[in-house]
Design a protein around this motif. Sequence first.
Motif, PDB file in Angstrom:
ATOM      1  N   VAL A 181      17.386 -18.936 -16.042  1.00 27.39           N
ATOM      2  CA  VAL A 181      16.823 -18.379 -14.812  1.00 27.39           C
ATOM      3  C   VAL A 181      17.859 -18.574 -13.706  1.00 27.39           C
ATOM      4  O   VAL A 181      18.417 -19.670 -13.559  1.00 27.39           O
ATOM      5  CB  VAL A 181      15.489 -19.095 -14.456  1.00 27.39           C
ATOM      6  N   ASP A 230      21.992 -23.336 -20.567  1.00 21.83           N
ATOM      7  CA  ASP A 230      23.078 -24.157 -20.007  1.00 21.83           C
ATOM      8  C   ASP A 230      23.405 -25.367 -20.880  1.00 21.83           C
ATOM      9  O   ASP A 230      24.477 -25.958 -20.737  1.00 21.83           O
ATOM     10  CB  ASP A 230      22.718 -24.620 -18.577  1.00 21.83           C
ATOM     11  N   LYS A 250      23.011 -20.326 -11.703  1.00 24.60           N
ATOM     12  CA  LYS A 250      21.715 -20.684 -12.297  1.00 24.60           C
ATOM     13  C   LYS A 250      20.829 -21.386 -11.272  1.00 24.60           C
ATOM     14  O   LYS A 250      21.336 -22.062 -10.364  1.00 24.60           O
ATOM     15  CB  LYS A 250      21.917 -21.509 -13.564  1.00 24.60           C
ATOM     16  N   GLY A 272      17.322 -24.958 -22.138  1.00 32.62           N
ATOM     17  CA  GLY A 272      17.820 -23.737 -21.525  1.00 32.62           C
ATOM     18  C   GLY A 272      19.236 -23.475 -22.024  1.00 32.62           C
ATOM     19  O   GLY A 272      19.885 -24.343 -22.636  1.00 32.62           O
ATOM     20  N   SER A 287      18.887 -24.192  -9.806  1.00 28.94           N
ATOM     21  CA  SER A 287      19.221 -25.592 -10.027  1.00 28.94           C
ATOM     22  C   SER A 287      18.512 -26.484  -9.008  1.00 28.94           C
ATOM     23  O   SER A 287      18.315 -26.088  -7.867  1.00 28.94           O
ATOM     24  CB  SER A 287      20.743 -25.732  -9.902  1.00 28.94           C
ATOM     25  N   LYS A 288      18.148 -27.689  -9.487  1.00 31.73           N
ATOM     26  CA  LYS A 288      17.489 -28.645  -8.583  1.00 31.73           C
ATOM     27  C   LYS A 288      18.414 -29.050  -7.460  1.00 31.73           C
ATOM     28  O   LYS A 288      17.969 -29.398  -6.366  1.00 31.73           O
ATOM     29  CB  LYS A 288      17.138 -29.934  -9.335  1.00 31.73           C
ATOM     30  N   SER A 289      19.712 -29.078  -7.755  1.00 28.13           N
ATOM     31  CA  SER A 289      20.638 -29.617  -6.753  1.00 28.13           C
ATOM     32  C   SER A 289      21.214 -28.547  -5.827  1.00 28.13           C
ATOM     33  O   SER A 289      22.044 -28.863  -4.986  1.00 28.13           O
ATOM     34  CB  SER A 289      21.763 -30.382  -7.452  1.00 28.13           C
ATOM     35  N   LYS A 298      30.202 -29.965 -12.400  1.00 24.77           N
ATOM     36  CA  LYS A 298      29.663 -31.077 -11.598  1.00 24.77           C
ATOM     37  C   LYS A 298      30.762 -31.941 -11.004  1.00 24.77           C
ATOM     38  O   LYS A 298      30.595 -32.490  -9.914  1.00 24.77           O
ATOM     39  CB  LYS A 298      28.680 -31.917 -12.420  1.00 24.77           C
ATOM     40  N   HIS A 347      11.866 -26.964 -11.215  1.00 25.75           N
ATOM     41  CA  HIS A 347      11.775 -25.591 -10.711  1.00 25.75           C
ATOM     42  C   HIS A 347      11.394 -24.639 -11.841  1.00 25.75           C
ATOM     43  O   HIS A 347      11.251 -25.048 -13.003  1.00 25.75           O
ATOM     44  CB  HIS A 347      13.102 -25.198 -10.046  1.00 25.75           C
TER      45      HIS A 347
HETATM   46  N1  AQP Z   1      18.049 -22.237 -14.426  1.00 26.68           N
HETATM   47  C1  AQP Z   1      17.595 -22.621 -15.604  1.00 26.68           C
HETATM   48  N2  AQP Z   1      17.094 -21.705 -16.477  1.00 26.68           N
HETATM   49  C2  AQP Z   1      16.587 -22.084 -17.692  1.00 26.68           C
HETATM   50  N3  AQP Z   1      16.545 -23.381 -18.086  1.00 26.68           N
HETATM   51  C3  AQP Z   1      17.035 -24.312 -17.245  1.00 26.68           C
HETATM   52  N4  AQP Z   1      17.140 -25.647 -17.324  1.00 26.68           N
HETATM   53  C4  AQP Z   1      17.704 -26.133 -16.191  1.00 26.68           C
HETATM   54  N5  AQP Z   1      17.975 -25.144 -15.350  1.00 26.68           N
HETATM   55  C5  AQP Z   1      17.570 -23.986 -15.972  1.00 26.68           C
HETATM   56  C6  AQP Z   1      16.687 -26.426 -18.470  1.00 26.68           C
HETATM   57  O1  AQP Z   1      15.790 -27.416 -17.996  1.00 26.68           O
HETATM   58  C7  AQP Z   1      15.910 -28.580 -18.812  1.00 26.68           C
HETATM   59  C8  AQP Z   1      16.049 -29.796 -17.945  1.00 26.68           C
HETATM   60  O2  AQP Z   1      17.220 -29.711 -17.170  1.00 26.68           O
HETATM   61  P1  AQP Z   1      17.820 -31.041 -16.528  1.00 26.68           P
HETATM   62  O3  AQP Z   1      17.064 -31.419 -15.356  1.00 26.68           O
HETATM   63  O4  AQP Z   1      17.915 -32.088 -17.535  1.00 26.68           O
HETATM   64  O5  AQP Z   1      19.297 -30.687 -16.190  1.00 26.68           O
HETATM   65  P2  AQP Z   1      19.987 -29.471 -15.568  1.00 26.68           P
HETATM   66  O6  AQP Z   1      20.180 -28.436 -16.612  1.00 26.68           O
HETATM   67  O7  AQP Z   1      21.219 -30.024 -14.979  1.00 26.68           O
HETATM   68  O8  AQP Z   1      18.962 -28.930 -14.472  1.00 26.68           O
HETATM   69  P3  AQP Z   1      19.262 -28.525 -12.997  1.00 26.68           P
HETATM   70  O9  AQP Z   1      18.012 -28.020 -12.406  1.00 26.68           O
HETATM   71  O10 AQP Z   1      20.435 -27.625 -12.906  1.00 26.68           O
HETATM   72  O11 AQP Z   1      19.566 -29.918 -12.334  1.00 26.68           O
HETATM   73  P4  AQP Z   1      20.782 -30.378 -11.490  1.00 26.68           P
HETATM   74  O12 AQP Z   1      20.800 -29.478 -10.292  1.00 26.68           O
HETATM   75  O13 AQP Z   1      20.458 -31.792 -11.179  1.00 26.68           O
HETATM   76  O14 AQP Z   1      21.998 -30.204 -12.342  1.00 26.68           O
HETATM   77  C9  AQP Z   1      17.112 -28.346 -19.730  1.00 26.68           C
HETATM   78  O15 AQP Z   1      16.619 -27.949 -20.999  1.00 26.68           O
HETATM   79  C10 AQP Z   1      17.832 -27.210 -19.087  1.00 26.68           C
HETATM   80  O16 AQP Z   1      18.524 -26.416 -20.035  1.00 26.68           O
END
Ligand code: AQP
Length: 354
Positions: free
Chosen positions: A208, A151, A217, A149, A219-221, A115, A19
Amino acid sequence: MTAFKPLVFSGVQPTGNLHLGNYLGALTKFVALQDSHDCIYCVVDMHSITAQLVHADLIEQTRSITAAFLASGIDPKKHIVFNQSRVPQHAELAWIFNCVARIGWMNRMTQFKDKAGKDRENASLGLLAYPSLMAADILVYRATHVPVGDDQKQHLELTRDIATKFNNDFSGRIADLGIGVDMMNGDEKVNGFFPLTEPLIEGPATRVMSLRDGTKKMSKSDPSDLSRINLTDDADEISKKIRKAKTDPEALPSELDGLKDRPEAENLVGIFAALSGVTREQVIADFGGQQFSVFKPALAELAVEKLAPISAEMRRISDDRAYVDAVLRDGGERAGALAEATMKDVRRIVGFLH
Ligand code: AQP
C-alpha cells in the motif's frame, strides 16, 4: 524424521500507529491463516530499537499493537500472541545467525539502505543485523510460512539463505545427531534442521502506497500523517485523508492496463479491491470512466465501514490493560517453551556445552 509441521509466524514493530498498509499487507492475512494453520504473532519490540533507541513509551506501543492484533480478530487462546523481548531465545539464535550470515548479505538489504540513509557509518549495528534477528524470530519456531507485505520479501529470501547455510555448515552434526528433516529446495531434496520458510505475499494490497506520494510505501514513520490511514483514525479523519489523497486529473481507466504510470490511482484502486475483497479488475469494471470525485467518496465510505469497528474494538481492548498484559504473558510462556525446545537442539548442533 518427518516433514516440518506447517506453522505460521509473523511480527509487527511497535514503532507507531498501525496503518492501512500494515492492516491489508499483514493483519488481514494473519487473521485468515488462523483457520488453516497454527500461528504465532509477535510484537517485535527488539526490532523497534534498531532505528531509534529511545522511544517515548515503548511499553504502551507494545500494548497498542497487541490490541490491534486482538481487535482485528486474532484468537490468542487458539494461537500465540506475545512480545519478542520476553523470549530471549530470539536473541540467542540471532547471535548464531550473525555468525552464519555474511556482512555482504546485510549490506545489500534495501531496507537497511533506506533506513540508514546517507549516514551509513552512523547507523546502529542492530539496524544492519536486523534481518538476522528476523530470521531468528521465524526459525526459532522452525516456522514454515510467513505472511508479510511486499517490502519484507528480501528479508525472507535472506532468512532462507541463513537456513540453507546453517543446514550446510552443520550438515555433519545434524546427521550425527539424527535430527535432520528432509525437505525440497526447488527440485532438489535436501536434509537440514531449519525449514526453507515460504513468504506469503499475495492479494491486491501487498504494498500500500502513501496517500501523498504513490511512489513511496505507506509507513508509520512518514512525517506526514496525511500520508497514511491509521487504525485509530475516526470516520472524519479517514474521509478527510482520502479526500485529500493525491491523484491525477484523469478519470479512472476502463482497463487495468490504463493504471500503468498512474501510481496514485493504482494505489487507491488496490486499496478499494483489498477492502472490499474483490479483484482490481472488478473495481475497474465498476468504476472505469468515473472521476475521483465519485470514486473517492465511495472509497471513504468503504474504508470507514471496514475500519471503524476495528478502531472501536482496539479502544475497548486497550482500556483493559490487565487483559492485554495477561495475553502477552501467557503467549510469552507458550512461545518460550517452543523456542527453548529448538535451542536445545541448536546448542547441541553448534557445540555449546550445557
Ligand atoms: N505499506 C505497506 N503495504 C503493505 N504491507 C505493509 N507492511 C508495512 N507497510 C506496508 C507490512 O506490515 C507488517 C509490519 O510492518 P512493520 O511494522 O514490522 O515494519 P515496516 O515494514 O517497517 O512498517 P512501516 O509502517 O514502514 O514502519 P516504519 O515506518 O517504522 O518502517 C510487515 O509484514 C510489513 O510487510
